[in-house]
Design an enzyme around this catalytic site. Structure first.
Site, PDB file in Angstrom:
ATOM      1  N   HIS A 163     -24.402  43.690  30.813  1.00 34.98           N
ATOM      2  CA  HIS A 163     -23.841  44.324  32.005  1.00 34.98           C
ATOM      3  C   HIS A 163     -22.587  43.614  32.500  1.00 34.98           C
ATOM      4  O   HIS A 163     -21.859  44.161  33.322  1.00 34.98           O
ATOM      5  CB  HIS A 163     -24.888  44.329  33.123  1.00 34.98           C
ATOM      6  N   CYS A 164     -22.302  42.414  31.972  1.00 31.38           N
ATOM      7  CA  CYS A 164     -21.214  41.618  32.555  1.00 31.38           C
ATOM      8  C   CYS A 164     -19.923  41.631  31.747  1.00 31.38           C
ATOM      9  O   CYS A 164     -18.908  42.148  32.208  1.00 31.38           O
ATOM     10  CB  CYS A 164     -21.686  40.173  32.741  1.00 31.38           C
ATOM     11  N   ILE A 165     -19.935  41.052  30.562  1.00 33.71           N
ATOM     12  CA  ILE A 165     -18.702  40.807  29.824  1.00 33.71           C
ATOM     13  C   ILE A 165     -17.925  42.084  29.509  1.00 33.71           C
ATOM     14  O   ILE A 165     -16.700  42.106  29.630  1.00 33.71           O
ATOM     15  CB  ILE A 165     -18.982  40.018  28.523  1.00 33.71           C
ATOM     16  N   ASP A 191     -17.056  43.522  33.738  1.00 39.62           N
ATOM     17  CA  ASP A 191     -16.467  42.777  34.860  1.00 39.62           C
ATOM     18  C   ASP A 191     -14.950  42.608  34.801  1.00 39.62           C
ATOM     19  O   ASP A 191     -14.277  42.720  35.844  1.00 39.62           O
ATOM     20  CB  ASP A 191     -17.139  41.406  34.992  1.00 39.62           C
TER      21      ASP A 191
END
Length: 444
Positions: free
Chosen positions: A281-283, A286
């Site tokens: 969900h991040c890299i 974001d």
């Protein structure tokens, strides 16, 4: 807490509650970030109330049933049994908490723009029951300015003033699912409040819960930007590794050996490794929060967007190389049987969010391949417009396959068995590094 920070009377009262472990803590969002945080706060001696819109989650928590890999089953059962942690879908109970952390998703919408709707809806629910002497901390990853420009006006709509009546800060989550060394408890925390009092009170709460250092910054925007920088750093360096992999493939050079050789340098180099694409969900998400925000300042984040293009192209690169491997066997992709090993986005976890295995699976399926997807951590997943079931990796699966693609290097896979396969094995993760290589071995 610094003696120079001036606190209002309600601030002093809240600080005393935190110091004496008499504060009741709320956590909004009981996912990969929220549940581990709620558990750590309960273990530290606070009474914790978890909030989530999914009744299934709250029911599981109240039964002491764990669904997050980074939470220890026994610890969850114990704190629930001791009535240190309870979960609910009833947001009116926020009136009973002294501090609340917001740990909800912040995805991108279909136009690759930040979707702060979950943060906003959480803020509106909290604003209904906001009371004097309450601390609110946003942990969801977001663009610089969200805490002050989006969340603060919503909360002040209650009529209470930030920094005097209630306190607001941003402290980015730092969660690495599956990491055996760093977790919620021992990872350093960054905290930036709207006012020095907000920063001081939020820092005191985290210091009382976590073993990692608490690093104070001058504003929520600094803390928000810091989090984006962390993930953009990884995003860009992984893109470099992926581009090197593509070039080395054309030149007939082993990129993994190149990286291992470069990693012998004790300074000036940090190894990043290529793969079938970015997941989680991040890299993958974001950095594009910053890309979107930069447009407000008439700035184009060229490096971030180029890195995104490279990383997003890797699943296609994998499929093309798989086709070439099958061609070498005199077989077409259509009609071939392909065993895909791993659907989770990283090893030893069950999270398939943004997994690069998904577009690989979808492309192979749409091109007419017959798929066997194996993942010991994932029983089923949604792809190709349906729910797909995984199967156990057995000798028979390897025997039936025309091609084996290792997309996730789970520890549970029997690599010894895979290494003895006489079929084409395409290793996108260098998972067979320490094993005898199959007769027909292809690397990324």
């Amino acid at each position: 807490m610094s003696e120079q920070v001036q606190l209002s009377s309600v601030g002093k009262e809240l600080l005393e509650k935190i110091t004496n472990r008499q504060a009741t803590i709320g956590v909004v969002g009981l996912g990969y970030v929220g549940l581990p945080l709620a558990v750590e706060k309960a273990k530290a001696g606070y009474k914790v109330i978890g909030f989530d819109v999914q009744e299934k989650r709250t029911d599981m928590v109240n039964q002491g049933i764990n669904y997050i890999g980074d939470v220890v089953d026994e610890e969850l059962k114990e704190i629930v049994a001791d009535k240190k942690l309870a979960a609910t879908t009833d947001y009116s109970k926020i009136k009973d908490v002294d501090a609340v952390a917001i740990c909800v998703p912040t995805p991108l919408d279909i136009y690759q723009q930040p979707d702060t709707s979950y943060v906003e809806s959480s803020g509106k629910e909290i604003a209904k029951y906001l009371h004097k002497g309450m601390l609110v901390v946003l942990e969801s990853t977001t663009y610089p300015g969200t805490t002050e420009e989006v969340l603060k006006p919503i909360l002040e709509g209650s009529g209470l003033k930030c920094g005097e009546d209630f306190f607001l800060a941003y402290s980015p989550e730092r969660v690495d699912p599956g990491n055996k060394h760093y977790n919620t408890k021992n990872t350093p925390k960054v905290v930036g409040g709207i006012t020095p009092a907000c920063t001081a009170i939020a820092s005191e709460l985290y210091s009382s819960v976590l073993e990692g250092d608490v690093h104070q910054v001058s504003s929520p925007a600094v803390a928000e930007m810091e989090k984006i920088l962390e993930n953009t750093f990884r995003h860009i360096n992984i893109a470099l590794a992926n581009e090197m992999a593509i070039l080395c493939n054309k030149m007939g050079i082993d990129v993994w050996e190149v990286i291992d050789a470069a990693a012998t340098k004790p300074y000036g180099f940090m190894p990043f490794y290529p793969g079938p694409g970015l997941g989680g969900h991040c890299i993958p998400i974001d950095p594009f929060y910053l890309t979107w925000k930069a447009r407000e300042y008439n700035y184009h984040t060229r490096l971030i967007e180029l890195a995104g293009e490279i990383n997003n192209s890797m699943p296609e690169f994998v499929v093309n190389k798989a086709m070439y491997a099958l061609n070498g066997e005199g077989k077409a992709l259509r009609g071939s049987k392909i065993a895909v090993l791993g659907v989770a986005y990283k090893k030893d976890i069950d999270d398939v969010r943004e997994s690069p295995a998904l577009p690989i699976i979808e492309t192979l399926y749409n091109e007419g391949a017959e798929l066997f997807v194996c993942d010991p951590h994932v029983k089923s997943f949604r792809s190709c417009g349906m729910v797909m079931e995984t199967v156990e990796l057995t000798e028979q699966v390897l025997e039936d396959a025309d091609l084996v693609i290792i997309t996730t290097d789970h520890t549970a896979f029997d690599y010894e068995m895979i290494s003895k396969s006489d079929k084409v094995v395409f290793d996108t993760r260098n998972a067979l590094k320490n094993y005898e290589k199959p007769k027909k071995y292809v690397k990324l």
